[in-house]
Design a protein around this motif. Structure first.
Motif, PDB file in Angstrom:
ATOM      1  N   LEU A   1       1.110  -0.808   0.061  1.00  0.00           N
ATOM      2  CA  LEU A   1       0.117  -0.454   0.031  1.00  0.00           C
ATOM      3  C   LEU A   1       0.980   1.650   0.339  1.00  0.00           C
ATOM      4  CD1 LEU A   1      -2.499  -0.848   2.828  1.00  0.00           C
ATOM      5  CD2 LEU A   1      -3.262  -1.087  -0.189  1.00  0.00           C
ATOM      6  N   GLU A   2       2.168   1.532   0.716  1.00  0.00           N
ATOM      7  CA  GLU A   2       2.448   2.234   0.848  1.00  0.00           C
ATOM      8  C   GLU A   2       3.204   2.754  -0.659  1.00  0.00           C
ATOM      9  OE1 GLU A   2       5.931   1.703   3.852  1.00  0.00           O
ATOM     10  OE2 GLU A   2       4.249   1.686   5.239  1.00  0.00           O
ATOM     11  N   LYS A   3       4.359   1.530  -1.374  1.00  0.00           N
ATOM     12  CA  LYS A   3       4.294   1.562  -2.923  1.00  0.00           C
ATOM     13  C   LYS A   3       3.540   2.245  -3.826  1.00  0.00           C
ATOM     14  CE  LYS A   3       6.947  -1.066  -5.963  1.00  0.00           C
ATOM     15  NZ  LYS A   3       7.286  -2.666  -6.557  1.00  0.00           N
ATOM     16  N   LEU A   4       2.245   1.839  -3.430  1.00  0.00           N
ATOM     17  CA  LEU A   4       1.095   2.137  -4.682  1.00  0.00           C
ATOM     18  C   LEU A   4       0.777   3.669  -4.348  1.00  0.00           C
ATOM     19  CD1 LEU A   4      -1.167   1.417  -6.891  1.00  0.00           C
ATOM     20  CD2 LEU A   4      -2.216   0.814  -5.537  1.00  0.00           C
ATOM     21  N   SER A   5       0.966   3.756  -2.711  1.00  0.00           N
ATOM     22  CA  SER A   5       0.575   4.712  -2.474  1.00  0.00           C
ATOM     23  C   SER A   5       1.950   6.071  -3.015  1.00  0.00           C
ATOM     24  CB  SER A   5       0.278   5.499  -1.024  1.00  0.00           C
ATOM     25  OG  SER A   5       0.476   6.877  -0.757  1.00  0.00           O
ATOM     26  N   SER A   6       3.063   5.982  -2.587  1.00  0.00           N
ATOM     27  CA  SER A   6       4.049   6.569  -3.455  1.00  0.00           C
ATOM     28  C   SER A   6       3.644   7.338  -5.000  1.00  0.00           C
ATOM     29  CB  SER A   6       5.446   5.570  -3.151  1.00  0.00           C
ATOM     30  OG  SER A   6       6.333   6.932  -3.594  1.00  0.00           O
ATOM     31  N   THR A   7       3.788   6.107  -5.476  1.00  0.00           N
ATOM     32  CA  THR A   7       3.493   6.268  -7.062  1.00  0.00           C
ATOM     33  C   THR A   7       2.064   7.242  -7.178  1.00  0.00           C
ATOM     34  OG1 THR A   7       4.241   3.523  -7.010  1.00  0.00           O
ATOM     35  CG2 THR A   7       3.450   4.713  -9.054  1.00  0.00           C
TER      36      THR A   7
ATOM     37  N   LYS B   1       1.831  14.763  -7.575  1.00  0.00           N
ATOM     38  CA  LYS B   1       2.888  15.991  -7.713  1.00  0.00           C
ATOM     39  C   LYS B   1       3.482  16.294  -8.884  1.00  0.00           C
ATOM     40  CE  LYS B   1       6.941  18.199  -4.959  1.00  0.00           C
ATOM     41  NZ  LYS B   1       6.776  18.622  -6.368  1.00  0.00           N
ATOM     42  N   THR B   2       3.715  15.842 -10.247  1.00  0.00           N
ATOM     43  CA  THR B   2       4.114  15.982 -11.160  1.00  0.00           C
ATOM     44  C   THR B   2       2.745  16.484 -12.149  1.00  0.00           C
ATOM     45  OG1 THR B   2       5.574  14.326 -11.444  1.00  0.00           O
ATOM     46  CG2 THR B   2       4.546  15.182 -13.772  1.00  0.00           C
ATOM     47  N   MET B   3       1.585  16.399 -11.516  1.00  0.00           N
ATOM     48  CA  MET B   3       0.600  16.667 -12.900  1.00  0.00           C
ATOM     49  C   MET B   3       0.296  18.743 -11.979  1.00  0.00           C
ATOM     50  SD  MET B   3      -2.084  14.004 -12.637  1.00  0.00           S
ATOM     51  CE  MET B   3      -3.721  14.397 -12.995  1.00  0.00           C
ATOM     52  N   VAL B   4       0.749  18.592 -10.775  1.00  0.00           N
ATOM     53  CA  VAL B   4       0.008  19.755  -9.822  1.00  0.00           C
ATOM     54  C   VAL B   4       1.635  20.894 -10.520  1.00  0.00           C
ATOM     55  CG1 VAL B   4       0.240  20.655  -7.688  1.00  0.00           C
ATOM     56  CG2 VAL B   4      -1.190  19.126  -8.384  1.00  0.00           C
ATOM     57  N   ASP B   5       2.546  20.131 -10.472  1.00  0.00           N
ATOM     58  CA  ASP B   5       3.497  21.511 -11.065  1.00  0.00           C
ATOM     59  C   ASP B   5       3.830  21.471 -11.944  1.00  0.00           C
ATOM     60  OD1 ASP B   5       4.704  20.598  -8.208  1.00  0.00           O
ATOM     61  OD2 ASP B   5       6.342  19.361  -8.934  1.00  0.00           O
TER      62      ASP B   5
ATOM     63  N   ASN C   1      -9.373   9.505  -7.670  1.00  0.00           N
ATOM     64  CA  ASN C   1      -9.741   8.260  -8.754  1.00  0.00           C
ATOM     65  C   ASN C   1      -8.714   7.504  -7.539  1.00  0.00           C
ATOM     66  OD1 ASN C   1     -11.995   8.034  -9.923  1.00  0.00           O
ATOM     67  ND2 ASN C   1     -10.260   8.611 -11.535  1.00  0.00           N
ATOM     68  N   ALA C   2      -7.015   7.911  -7.077  1.00  0.00           N
ATOM     69  CA  ALA C   2      -6.398   7.185  -6.457  1.00  0.00           C
ATOM     70  C   ALA C   2      -6.566   7.001  -5.005  1.00  0.00           C
ATOM     71  CB  ALA C   2      -4.526   8.701  -6.530  1.00  0.00           C
ATOM     72  N   GLN C   3      -7.284   7.914  -4.739  1.00  0.00           N
ATOM     73  CA  GLN C   3      -7.574   6.884  -2.828  1.00  0.00           C
ATOM     74  C   GLN C   3      -8.305   6.301  -3.222  1.00  0.00           C
ATOM     75  OE1 GLN C   3      -9.682  11.110  -1.837  1.00  0.00           O
ATOM     76  NE2 GLN C   3      -7.686  11.976  -1.055  1.00  0.00           N
ATOM     77  N   LYS C   4      -9.917   6.252  -4.019  1.00  0.00           N
ATOM     78  CA  LYS C   4     -10.288   5.074  -4.805  1.00  0.00           C
ATOM     79  C   LYS C   4      -9.268   4.029  -4.580  1.00  0.00           C
ATOM     80  CE  LYS C   4     -14.319   7.800  -5.990  1.00  0.00           C
ATOM     81  NZ  LYS C   4     -14.996   8.097  -6.584  1.00  0.00           N
ATOM     82  N   GLU C   5      -8.867   4.014  -5.600  1.00  0.00           N
ATOM     83  CA  GLU C   5      -7.933   2.527  -6.255  1.00  0.00           C
ATOM     84  C   GLU C   5      -6.996   2.543  -4.686  1.00  0.00           C
ATOM     85  OE1 GLU C   5      -8.390   0.921  -8.178  1.00  0.00           O
ATOM     86  OE2 GLU C   5      -9.755   1.732  -8.885  1.00  0.00           O
ATOM     87  N   LEU C   6      -6.960   3.188  -3.787  1.00  0.00           N
ATOM     88  CA  LEU C   6      -5.979   2.365  -2.473  1.00  0.00           C
ATOM     89  C   LEU C   6      -6.894   1.864  -1.571  1.00  0.00           C
ATOM     90  CD1 LEU C   6      -3.191   5.712  -1.651  1.00  0.00           C
ATOM     91  CD2 LEU C   6      -2.703   3.463  -2.099  1.00  0.00           C
ATOM     92  N   GLN C   7      -7.848   2.816  -1.251  1.00  0.00           N
ATOM     93  CA  GLN C   7      -8.771   1.695  -1.121  1.00  0.00           C
ATOM     94  C   GLN C   7      -9.598   0.450  -0.630  1.00  0.00           C
ATOM     95  OE1 GLN C   7     -12.526   4.963  -0.212  1.00  0.00           O
ATOM     96  NE2 GLN C   7     -10.931   6.090   1.540  1.00  0.00           N
ATOM     97  N   LYS C   8      -9.798   0.648  -1.823  1.00  0.00           N
ATOM     98  CA  LYS C   8     -10.044  -0.843  -2.508  1.00  0.00           C
ATOM     99  C   LYS C   8      -8.897  -1.914  -2.820  1.00  0.00           C
ATOM    100  CE  LYS C   8     -11.609  -3.198  -6.622  1.00  0.00           C
ATOM    101  NZ  LYS C   8     -11.250  -4.444  -6.713  1.00  0.00           N
TER     102      LYS C   8
END
Length: 167
Positions: free
Chosen positions: A49-55, A61-65, A106-113
């Motif tokens: 989960l930590e690895k996926l969250s980091s990805t 962050k890239t998108m925001v930058d 979507n990232a939050q939903k995927e992490l929760q799933k």
């Protein structure tokens, strides 16, 4: 006669008390959170989960930058381009902003799933072990220690951890 009546009442009261004591359920408790924190399968799941969250965090962050760089560029050029170009750029910025928000959601939903998919089999295994150990030790009820105000009685946490193959 009066003594016989008193003796009979005392005998009934004594038998009733004895029956009530025998009818009490055997109860133990277990610390499920301690088991989960130390269970190797759960530690592996947390690493995944930590690895996926980091990805997801890196991509976000890239998108925001990229978004911030575009906004800054467009603000600097806004006085030198036509109104039509500014409107198109404004729409582009809004679209980027929406994509970023959608990505985050979507990232939050995927992490929760993913968490649910990883944790459910582990919890099922823990529950089965608790039932097995509780039944083997003759307990009718096994309560989670985290839900108890007072956990004074048999603690089968170590037995469950041993059954699961770790200490």
């Amino acid at each position: 006669m009066k003594q016989l009546k008193t003796l009979l009442i005392a005998a009934v009261a004594f038998l009733g008390t004895t029956q009530a004591m025998n009818a009490q359920a055997k109860v133990a408790h277990v610390d499920v959170s301690e088991i989960m924190q130390k269970m190797p399968a759960m530690l592996d799941a947390q690493k995944q989960l930590e690895k996926l969250s980091s990805t997801y965090d890196t991509e976000y962050k890239t998108m925001v930058d990229e978004f911030q760089a575009k906004v800054k560029k467009y603000e600097q050029e806004s006085t030198t381009v036509t109104e039509q170009v500014n409107e198109e750029r404004s729409k582009e910025v809004q679209d980027m902003q929406k994509r970023i928000v959608d990505y985050r959601d979507n990232a939050q939903k995927e992490l929760q799933k993913k968490e649910a998919d990883l944790v459910k089999p582990i919890m099922d295994k823990i529950k089965a072990s608790i039932q097995k150990v509780g039944k083997a030790k003759g307990f009718q009820y096994v309560l989670n220690a985290a839900d108890l105000l007072v956990a004074d009685g048999p603690n089968i946490t170590a037995d469950v951890k041993k059954d699961l193959g770790f200490q």
